[in-house]
Design a protein around this motif. Structure first.
Motif, PDB file in Angstrom:
ATOM      1  N   GLN A 106       0.903  -1.737  -0.196  1.00 51.82           N
ATOM      2  CA  GLN A 106      -0.396  -0.117  -0.037  1.00 51.82           C
ATOM      3  C   GLN A 106       0.892   1.354  -0.246  1.00 51.82           C
ATOM      4  O   GLN A 106       0.614   2.203   0.279  1.00 51.82           O
ATOM      5  CB  GLN A 106      -0.993   0.119   1.042  1.00 51.82           C
ATOM      6  CG  GLN A 106      -2.173  -1.242   0.721  1.00 51.82           C
ATOM      7  CD  GLN A 106      -3.082  -1.013   2.552  1.00 51.82           C
ATOM      8  OE1 GLN A 106      -3.790   0.069   3.568  1.00 51.82           O
ATOM      9  NE2 GLN A 106      -4.121  -2.078   2.891  1.00 51.82           N
ATOM     10  N   THR A 107       2.114   1.060  -0.963  1.00 52.56           N
ATOM     11  CA  THR A 107       2.716   2.458  -0.011  1.00 52.56           C
ATOM     12  C   THR A 107       2.700   2.960  -1.881  1.00 52.56           C
ATOM     13  O   THR A 107       2.189   2.536  -2.868  1.00 52.56           O
ATOM     14  CB  THR A 107       4.732   1.661  -0.189  1.00 52.56           C
ATOM     15  OG1 THR A 107       4.582   0.723  -1.515  1.00 52.56           O
ATOM     16  CG2 THR A 107       4.555   1.494   0.660  1.00 52.56           C
ATOM     17  N   ARG A 108       3.460   4.912  -1.547  1.00 51.06           N
ATOM     18  CA  ARG A 108       3.483   4.952  -2.594  1.00 51.06           C
ATOM     19  C   ARG A 108       4.701   4.929  -4.326  1.00 51.06           C
ATOM     20  O   ARG A 108       5.172   4.723  -5.404  1.00 51.06           O
ATOM     21  CB  ARG A 108       3.051   6.537  -2.444  1.00 51.06           C
ATOM     22  CG  ARG A 108       1.752   7.625  -1.406  1.00 51.06           C
ATOM     23  CD  ARG A 108       1.777   8.588  -1.794  1.00 51.06           C
ATOM     24  NE  ARG A 108       3.209   8.522  -0.111  1.00 51.06           N
ATOM     25  CZ  ARG A 108       4.259   9.653  -0.610  1.00 51.06           C
ATOM     26  NH1 ARG A 108       4.363   9.598  -1.912  1.00 51.06           N
ATOM     27  NH2 ARG A 108       5.174   9.430   0.495  1.00 51.06           N
ATOM     28  N   TRP A 109       6.019   4.773  -3.075  1.00 50.06           N
ATOM     29  CA  TRP A 109       6.758   4.299  -3.523  1.00 50.06           C
ATOM     30  C   TRP A 109       8.082   3.682  -3.465  1.00 50.06           C
ATOM     31  O   TRP A 109       8.789   3.100  -4.328  1.00 50.06           O
ATOM     32  CB  TRP A 109       7.916   6.328  -3.701  1.00 50.06           C
ATOM     33  CG  TRP A 109       7.870   6.912  -2.579  1.00 50.06           C
ATOM     34  CD1 TRP A 109       7.299   7.490  -1.503  1.00 50.06           C
ATOM     35  CD2 TRP A 109       9.232   6.037  -1.841  1.00 50.06           C
ATOM     36  NE1 TRP A 109       8.261   8.075  -0.884  1.00 50.06           N
ATOM     37  CE2 TRP A 109       9.545   6.703  -0.392  1.00 50.06           C
ATOM     38  CE3 TRP A 109      10.280   5.599  -1.630  1.00 50.06           C
ATOM     39  CZ2 TRP A 109      10.263   6.759   0.251  1.00 50.06           C
ATOM     40  CZ3 TRP A 109      11.250   5.379  -0.831  1.00 50.06           C
ATOM     41  CH2 TRP A 109      11.570   5.916   0.367  1.00 50.06           C
ATOM     42  N   LEU A 110       8.091   3.409  -2.312  1.00 48.21           N
ATOM     43  CA  LEU A 110       8.977   2.483  -2.045  1.00 48.21           C
ATOM     44  C   LEU A 110       8.435   0.749  -2.221  1.00 48.21           C
ATOM     45  O   LEU A 110       6.872   0.144  -1.781  1.00 48.21           O
ATOM     46  CB  LEU A 110       8.454   1.953  -0.064  1.00 48.21           C
ATOM     47  CG  LEU A 110      10.307   1.185   0.381  1.00 48.21           C
ATOM     48  CD1 LEU A 110      11.488   1.711  -0.040  1.00 48.21           C
ATOM     49  CD2 LEU A 110       9.890   1.547   2.160  1.00 48.21           C
ATOM     50  N   GLY A 111       8.506   0.060  -2.666  1.00 47.68           N
ATOM     51  CA  GLY A 111       8.926  -1.088  -3.306  1.00 47.68           C
ATOM     52  C   GLY A 111       7.980  -1.567  -3.895  1.00 47.68           C
ATOM     53  O   GLY A 111       7.495  -2.665  -5.219  1.00 47.68           O
ATOM     54  N   ARG A 112       8.240  -0.551  -5.010  1.00 45.68           N
ATOM     55  CA  ARG A 112       6.524  -0.210  -6.587  1.00 45.68           C
ATOM     56  C   ARG A 112       7.332  -1.309  -7.413  1.00 45.68           C
ATOM     57  O   ARG A 112       7.143  -1.686  -8.201  1.00 45.68           O
ATOM     58  CB  ARG A 112       6.013   0.406  -6.560  1.00 45.68           C
ATOM     59  CG  ARG A 112       4.954   1.491  -5.579  1.00 45.68           C
ATOM     60  CD  ARG A 112       3.724   0.761  -5.980  1.00 45.68           C
ATOM     61  NE  ARG A 112       3.111   0.876  -4.733  1.00 45.68           N
ATOM     62  CZ  ARG A 112       2.002  -0.232  -4.932  1.00 45.68           C
ATOM     63  NH1 ARG A 112       1.042  -1.098  -5.435  1.00 45.68           N
ATOM     64  NH2 ARG A 112       1.095   0.711  -3.435  1.00 45.68           N
ATOM     65  N   ALA A 113       9.329  -1.217  -7.392  1.00 43.83           N
ATOM     66  CA  ALA A 113       9.861  -1.790  -8.231  1.00 43.83           C
ATOM     67  C   ALA A 113      10.018  -2.666  -7.310  1.00 43.83           C
ATOM     68  O   ALA A 113      10.802  -1.910  -6.283  1.00 43.83           O
ATOM     69  CB  ALA A 113      10.588  -0.312  -8.852  1.00 43.83           C
ATOM     70  N   LEU A 114       9.654  -4.009  -8.189  1.00 44.61           N
ATOM     71  CA  LEU A 114      10.432  -5.391  -6.630  1.00 44.61           C
ATOM     72  C   LEU A 114      11.221  -6.904  -7.971  1.00 44.61           C
ATOM     73  O   LEU A 114      10.625  -7.136  -9.136  1.00 44.61           O
ATOM     74  CB  LEU A 114       9.240  -5.758  -6.347  1.00 44.61           C
ATOM     75  CG  LEU A 114       9.132  -7.030  -5.351  1.00 44.61           C
ATOM     76  CD1 LEU A 114      10.063  -6.528  -4.392  1.00 44.61           C
ATOM     77  CD2 LEU A 114       8.028  -7.258  -5.209  1.00 44.61           C
ATOM     78  N   ARG A 115      11.492  -6.987  -7.433  1.00 45.53           N
ATOM     79  CA  ARG A 115      12.213  -8.097  -7.532  1.00 45.53           C
ATOM     80  C   ARG A 115      12.380  -9.145  -6.572  1.00 45.53           C
ATOM     81  O   ARG A 115      13.562  -8.858  -5.246  1.00 45.53           O
ATOM     82  CB  ARG A 115      13.999  -7.801  -8.025  1.00 45.53           C
ATOM     83  CG  ARG A 115      14.011  -7.512  -9.469  1.00 45.53           C
ATOM     84  CD  ARG A 115      15.694  -6.835  -9.755  1.00 45.53           C
ATOM     85  NE  ARG A 115      15.592  -6.331 -11.178  1.00 45.53           N
ATOM     86  CZ  ARG A 115      16.952  -5.784 -11.855  1.00 45.53           C
ATOM     87  NH1 ARG A 115      17.733  -5.884 -11.328  1.00 45.53           N
ATOM     88  NH2 ARG A 115      16.818  -5.571 -12.722  1.00 45.53           N
ATOM     89  N   PHE A 116      11.602 -10.324  -6.821  1.00 45.44           N
ATOM     90  CA  PHE A 116      12.072 -11.444  -6.131  1.00 45.44           C
ATOM     91  C   PHE A 116      12.897 -12.049  -6.792  1.00 45.44           C
ATOM     92  O   PHE A 116      12.684 -13.116  -8.215  1.00 45.44           O
ATOM     93  CB  PHE A 116      10.360 -11.670  -5.956  1.00 45.44           C
ATOM     94  CG  PHE A 116      10.006 -12.502  -4.611  1.00 45.44           C
ATOM     95  CD1 PHE A 116       9.809 -12.260  -3.577  1.00 45.44           C
ATOM     96  CD2 PHE A 116      10.097 -14.184  -4.327  1.00 45.44           C
ATOM     97  CE1 PHE A 116       9.408 -13.193  -2.603  1.00 45.44           C
ATOM     98  CE2 PHE A 116      10.348 -14.593  -3.502  1.00 45.44           C
ATOM     99  CZ  PHE A 116       9.753 -14.040  -2.398  1.00 45.44           C
ATOM    100  N   LEU A 117      13.931 -13.470  -5.621  1.00 47.28           N
ATOM    101  CA  LEU A 117      14.108 -14.263  -5.595  1.00 47.28           C
ATOM    102  C   LEU A 117      14.278 -15.209  -5.006  1.00 47.28           C
ATOM    103  O   LEU A 117      14.079 -15.165  -3.241  1.00 47.28           O
ATOM    104  CB  LEU A 117      15.656 -13.138  -5.486  1.00 47.28           C
ATOM    105  CG  LEU A 117      16.911 -12.379  -6.350  1.00 47.28           C
ATOM    106  CD1 LEU A 117      18.112 -11.337  -6.010  1.00 47.28           C
ATOM    107  CD2 LEU A 117      16.716 -12.838  -7.823  1.00 47.28           C
ATOM    108  N   ALA A 118      14.612 -16.010  -5.557  1.00 44.60           N
ATOM    109  CA  ALA A 118      14.238 -17.460  -4.996  1.00 44.60           C
ATOM    110  C   ALA A 118      15.471 -17.715  -3.730  1.00 44.60           C
ATOM    111  O   ALA A 118      15.379 -18.398  -2.674  1.00 44.60           O
ATOM    112  CB  ALA A 118      14.588 -18.826  -5.583  1.00 44.60           C
ATOM    113  N   GLU A 119      16.509 -17.492  -4.318  1.00 49.90           N
ATOM    114  CA  GLU A 119      18.078 -17.437  -3.818  1.00 49.90           C
ATOM    115  C   GLU A 119      18.922 -16.801  -4.048  1.00 49.90           C
ATOM    116  O   GLU A 119      18.789 -16.410  -5.380  1.00 49.90           O
ATOM    117  CB  GLU A 119      18.669 -19.004  -3.936  1.00 49.90           C
ATOM    118  CG  GLU A 119      19.650 -18.853  -2.619  1.00 49.90           C
ATOM    119  CD  GLU A 119      20.470 -20.796  -2.819  1.00 49.90           C
ATOM    120  OE1 GLU A 119      20.111 -20.979  -1.314  1.00 49.90           O
ATOM    121  OE2 GLU A 119      21.229 -20.704  -3.743  1.00 49.90           O
TER     122      GLU A 119
END
Length: 275
Positions: free
Chosen positions: A17-30
């Motif tokens: 529910q943020t405005r700018w934090l985490g809106r560009a996100l990369r998720f890695l298994a490891e």
């Protein structure tokens, strides 16, 4: 199998529910280190507030090159890109991030009195380490990488022998499985608000939130440098506006410490340190 299987990029984005934090996100298994991945992404042009999350780290980094225990399927390991053009990169940002992490843990636990900030970068639950924060600069000061590791679902028997009794998790303290996507979203929300406040008012603005959880005031402490040499000893007076720890010495003076490991002095017992 992880007690919390619904943890991926989509789950985090849906809860965010943020405005700018985490809106560009990369998720890695490891990965080896989310801080390294975030720094490379920042150097390649990642926007302010870009976030990296890993389910596991092979070489999670703490302060002074120490490791952060980072097994798969249990905790939150995240690193955030902060651009100096959008947010002055001051040492007190680590204290602001600590306050945001403490807020998030206190809300999840339902008991703020059991949550404490240990200067400069640890959050404790029941006196044991539950979260650590690391700030690294890159790009000639153009960006900073704010790394946060939070112990969420580790059971006591899962800790390495060297960390048992020194570290804990939210699940161990609350008795309930933590949904990591929801926790990450809540942390990002609190952190965005705290960083925005720091941007507007500096550390003075976030000081009330920090001091709500800072329980070292008045404690007798010894501060050591990276080599283990004592740099200060005395009673904690508080934290200065630049983030320095203020220590009243036995001679009646005051020492200001900008970096170091704080050890509480307890009669008849030596404090051990959690990496």
């Amino acid at each position: 199998m992880s007690p919390d299987c619904a943890f991926d990029a989509n789950a985090v984005r849906q809860a965010l529910q943020t405005r700018w934090l985490g809106r560009a996100l990369r998720f890695l298994a490891e990965t080896d280190s989310t801080n390294r991945i975030a720094a490379e992404w920042a150097a390649a042009g990642a926007p302010h507030g870009a976030a990296v999350i890993a389910d596991a780290q092979r070489a999670g980094r703490g302060r002074h090159g120490r490791s952060f225990f980072s097994p798969a399927g249990r905790n939150l390991y995240t690193s955030l890109v902060l651009r100096s053009q959008a947010l002055p990169l001051q040492p007190t940002l680590v204290l602001a991030a600590g306050a945001a992490a403490a807020q998030t843990l206190a809300h999840a636990l339902g008991d703020a009195q059991r949550v404490a900030l240990k200067w400069p970068n640890d959050v404790l639950l029941g006196g044991r380490k539950s979260a650590g924060i690391l700030m690294e600069l890159g790009g000639g000061g153009d960006f900073g990488i704010l790394g946060i590791g939070v112990n969420l679902n580790l059971a006591p028997q899962e800790w390495p022998e060297s960390l048992r009794g020194l570290a804990t998790s939210l699940r161990a303290e609350s008795g309930a499985v933590v949904q990591r996507a929801a926790f990450a979203a809540a942390l990002y929300g609190n952190l965005e608000a705290m960083l925005d406040l720091h941007n507007r008012a500096g550390f003075a603005g976030v000081r009330p939130a920090f001091e709500r959880f800072f329980r070292q005031q008045g404690a007798q402490v010894r501060v050591a440098d990276l080599a283990g040499a004592v740099v200060a000893e005395g009673r904690v007076r508080g934290v200065a506006g630049d983030g320095a720890l203020r220590i009243a010495t036995a001679e009646g003076g005051e020492t200001r410490v900008l970096a170091g490991d704080v050890h509480l002095l307890r009669e008849g017992a030596a404090e051990r340190r959690a990496p």
